[in-house]
Design an enzyme around this catalytic site. Structure first.
Site, short mmCIF file in Angstrom:
data_model
loop_
_atom_site.label_atom_id
_atom_site.label_comp_id
_atom_site.label_asym_id
_atom_site.label_seq_id
_atom_site.Cartn_x
_atom_site.Cartn_y
_atom_site.Cartn_z
N LYS A 69 4.02 -19.77 10.68
CA LYS A 69 5.23 -19.44 11.73
C LYS A 69 6.05 -20.26 12.12
O LYS A 69 7.45 -19.99 12.56
CB LYS A 69 4.51 -18.52 12.94
CG LYS A 69 3.79 -17.15 12.35
CD LYS A 69 4.62 -16.32 11.69
CE LYS A 69 3.89 -15.11 11.53
NZ LYS A 69 4.92 -13.80 11.05
N ASP A 106 5.42 -6.77 -3.01
CA ASP A 106 4.55 -8.00 -2.66
C ASP A 106 5.31 -9.04 -2.43
O ASP A 106 6.07 -9.73 -3.30
CB ASP A 106 3.44 -8.26 -3.95
CG ASP A 106 2.48 -9.32 -3.40
OD1 ASP A 106 2.93 -10.00 -2.25
OD2 ASP A 106 1.26 -9.58 -3.80
N VAL A 107 5.51 -9.59 -0.87
CA VAL A 107 6.47 -10.53 -0.68
C VAL A 107 6.21 -11.86 -1.26
O VAL A 107 7.08 -12.82 -1.08
CB VAL A 107 6.81 -10.58 0.78
CG1 VAL A 107 7.39 -9.25 1.27
CG2 VAL A 107 5.35 -10.79 1.56
N ASP A 133 1.02 -1.23 0.00
CA ASP A 133 0.01 0.15 -0.08
C ASP A 133 0.92 1.11 -0.14
O ASP A 133 1.64 1.75 1.05
CB ASP A 133 -0.92 0.00 1.27
CG ASP A 133 -1.90 0.95 1.54
OD1 ASP A 133 -1.41 2.07 0.63
OD2 ASP A 133 -2.98 1.05 2.06
N ASN A 189 9.19 -8.78 8.18
CA ASN A 189 8.03 -8.65 9.20
C ASN A 189 6.81 -8.82 8.53
O ASN A 189 5.82 -8.93 9.40
CB ASN A 189 8.42 -7.25 9.84
CG ASN A 189 7.18 -6.68 10.62
OD1 ASN A 189 6.70 -7.16 11.71
ND2 ASN A 189 6.16 -5.69 10.08
N THR A 221 -1.07 -4.23 18.43
CA THR A 221 -1.66 -3.65 17.11
C THR A 221 -2.87 -4.45 16.85
O THR A 221 -3.37 -5.33 17.65
CB THR A 221 -0.72 -4.19 16.00
OG1 THR A 221 -1.02 -5.61 15.76
CG2 THR A 221 0.68 -4.03 16.44
N TYR A 235 -1.73 -20.05 10.33
CA TYR A 235 -1.08 -19.21 10.91
C TYR A 235 0.34 -19.86 11.62
O TYR A 235 1.33 -19.55 11.48
CB TYR A 235 -1.83 -18.15 11.80
CG TYR A 235 -0.86 -16.94 12.27
CD1 TYR A 235 -0.54 -16.02 11.49
CD2 TYR A 235 -0.52 -17.00 13.72
CE1 TYR A 235 0.08 -14.68 12.14
CE2 TYR A 235 0.57 -16.09 14.18
CZ TYR A 235 0.79 -14.81 13.46
OH TYR A 235 1.37 -13.85 14.00
P1 NAP Z 1 0.07 -5.23 10.45
O1 NAP Z 1 -0.04 -4.09 11.42
O2 NAP Z 1 -1.18 -5.92 9.94
O3 NAP Z 1 1.24 -5.46 9.51
C1 NAP Z 1 1.53 -6.26 8.65
C2 NAP Z 1 2.16 -5.55 7.64
O4 NAP Z 1 2.14 -6.68 6.57
C3 NAP Z 1 1.36 -4.59 6.77
O5 NAP Z 1 1.95 -3.55 6.95
C4 NAP Z 1 0.86 -5.07 5.48
O6 NAP Z 1 0.97 -4.10 4.39
C5 NAP Z 1 2.37 -6.31 5.05
N1 NAP Z 1 2.13 -7.33 4.12
C6 NAP Z 1 0.80 -8.24 4.21
N2 NAP Z 1 0.86 -8.97 3.23
C7 NAP Z 1 2.04 -8.31 2.43
C8 NAP Z 1 2.69 -8.80 1.24
N3 NAP Z 1 1.74 -9.72 0.39
N4 NAP Z 1 3.58 -8.05 0.71
C9 NAP Z 1 4.29 -7.30 1.34
N5 NAP Z 1 3.49 -6.72 2.64
C10 NAP Z 1 2.40 -7.14 2.94
O7 NAP Z 1 0.59 -6.63 11.53
P2 NAP Z 1 1.44 -6.24 12.77
O8 NAP Z 1 0.52 -6.82 14.03
O9 NAP Z 1 2.25 -5.09 12.86
O10 NAP Z 1 2.39 -7.79 12.74
C11 NAP Z 1 3.63 -7.84 11.92
C12 NAP Z 1 4.33 -9.07 12.16
O11 NAP Z 1 4.49 -9.29 13.47
C13 NAP Z 1 3.46 -10.23 11.33
O12 NAP Z 1 4.32 -10.74 10.49
C14 NAP Z 1 2.75 -10.91 12.70
O13 NAP Z 1 2.43 -12.14 12.09
C15 NAP Z 1 3.77 -10.89 13.66
N6 NAP Z 1 3.18 -10.87 14.81
C16 NAP Z 1 2.39 -10.02 15.50
C17 NAP Z 1 1.62 -10.31 16.50
C18 NAP Z 1 0.55 -9.34 17.02
O14 NAP Z 1 0.01 -9.59 18.17
N7 NAP Z 1 0.26 -8.17 16.58
C19 NAP Z 1 2.03 -11.26 17.28
C20 NAP Z 1 3.13 -12.06 16.76
C21 NAP Z 1 3.59 -11.82 15.67
P3 NAP Z 1 0.37 -4.26 2.90
O15 NAP Z 1 -1.14 -4.80 3.57
O16 NAP Z 1 0.29 -2.65 2.73
O17 NAP Z 1 1.10 -4.75 2.12
#
Ligand code: NAP
Length: 249
Positions: free
Chosen positions: A158, A60-61, A38, A87, A189, A154
């Site tokens: 992971k 796009d990863v 985005d 990430n 988040t 998920y």
């Molecule tokens: P988030 O706010 O939804 O951020 C995820 C990011 O990934 C978004 O900026 C999104 O951007 C990007 N993304 C998704 N699909 C993509 C694609 N195909 N290509 C490129 N970018 C892509 O989530 P978050 O909470 O910050 O999570 C970040 C990481 O931490 C994730 O891997 C998540 O699994 C991990 N995590 C989160 C939590 C939690 O509680 N929040 C806990 C454990 C682990 P676009 O949609 O713009 O591409």
């Protein structure tokens, strides 16, 4: 931990955890490049972190050509790549395995696991040809460390990131590329909110669910990522550091 003069790529850099990681590296002196799909969200996040300090690249990863271009763009514009934080991730639908659609399964595996593979492949290729670097993959405490019903795709994705991290670390430490992972638990988040849940509701739920009594602040995840990317952790290789307030202790 100083990152003056270092170029840092963060996938999912406009999201909650990615943005916090961007702020932390920028405060430590790095130039950060935020990647995601985005362009508006990326530009906003880069502006918030600081013009001249933060750049962005649309990628796009899940797409091999896009991840190759992502790394080429970063190195072409900034002259190098010293640190990469993979990430980008999605939660996908929550529900039992029998009700999980094959397409949804594929989407989660594509972003969370194949996305890390494709990103690392090109990051490592650049780093090993240009004096080395460090990579930190963002996994989760749901996967290799703990399981929860309804989250098969998920968790499998992971767990894959945690194992891929170890294998890649062994493959490339002799090339000067040091690779580790972090596995956050529920963090502040929207990804950790139940459908329709407020942050207050989540705080009440987490008081009992997490031994530390609260979710992780994104800055706490970021500071751990910085440590793993820094020389302070120079002998840490293939580690998967859990940040979950004791949930899987
Ligand atoms: P988030 O706010 O939804 O951020 C995820 C990011 O990934 C978004 O900026 C999104 O951007 C990007 N993304 C998704 N699909 C993509 C694609 N195909 N290509 C490129 N970018 C892509 O989530 P978050 O909470 O910050 O999570 C970040 C990481 O931490 C994730 O891997 C998540 O699994 C991990 N995590 C989160 C939590 C939690 O509680 N929040 C806990 C454990 C682990 P676009 O949609 O713009 O591409």
């Amino acid at each position: 931990m100083a990152f003056d003069g270092k170029i840092v790529l963060i996938t999912g850099g406009a999201g909650g955890i990615g943005r916090a990681i961007g702020h932390a590296f920028a405060r430590a002196g790095a130039t950060v490049v935020l990647a995601g799909r985005d362009v508006t969200a990326l530009a906003d996040a880069a502006k918030e972190i600081g013009p001249g300090t933060a750049d962005h690249v649309v990628a796009d990863v899940t797409d091999a050509a896009s991840t190759a271009r992502m790394v080429e763009t970063v190195t072409g514009r900034h002259g190098g790549l010293h640190v990469a934080v993979n990430n980008a991730g999605i939660l996908g639908p929550v529900g039992p395995v029998a009700d999980l659609g094959a397409a949804a399964w594929g989407d989660v595996l594509d972003v969370n696991l194949t996305g890390v593979f494709l990103s690392m492949k090109h990051e490592i290729a650049h780093m090993r040809a240009h004096g080395g670097g460090t990579i930190v993959n963002v996994s989760s405490n749901i996967g290799a460390h703990g399981r929860r019903p309804g989250m098969a795709a998920y968790a499998a994705s992971k767990a894959g990131v945690s194992v891929l991290t170890r294998t890649a670390a062994l493959d490339h430490i002799a090339d000067g590329v040091r690779i580790n992972a972090v596995s956050p638990g529920a963090s502040d988040t929207p990804m950790s909110l139940l459908p329709g849940e407020s942050e207050t509701g989540r705080a009440v739920r987490m008081r009992g669910a997490i031994p530390a009594g609260r979710v992780a602040n994104t800055s706490e995840v970021a500071s751990t990522v910085l440590w793993l990317a820094s020389d302070a952790s120079a002998h840490v290789v293939g580690h998967d550091l859990v940040i979950d307030g004791g949930s899987t202790a």
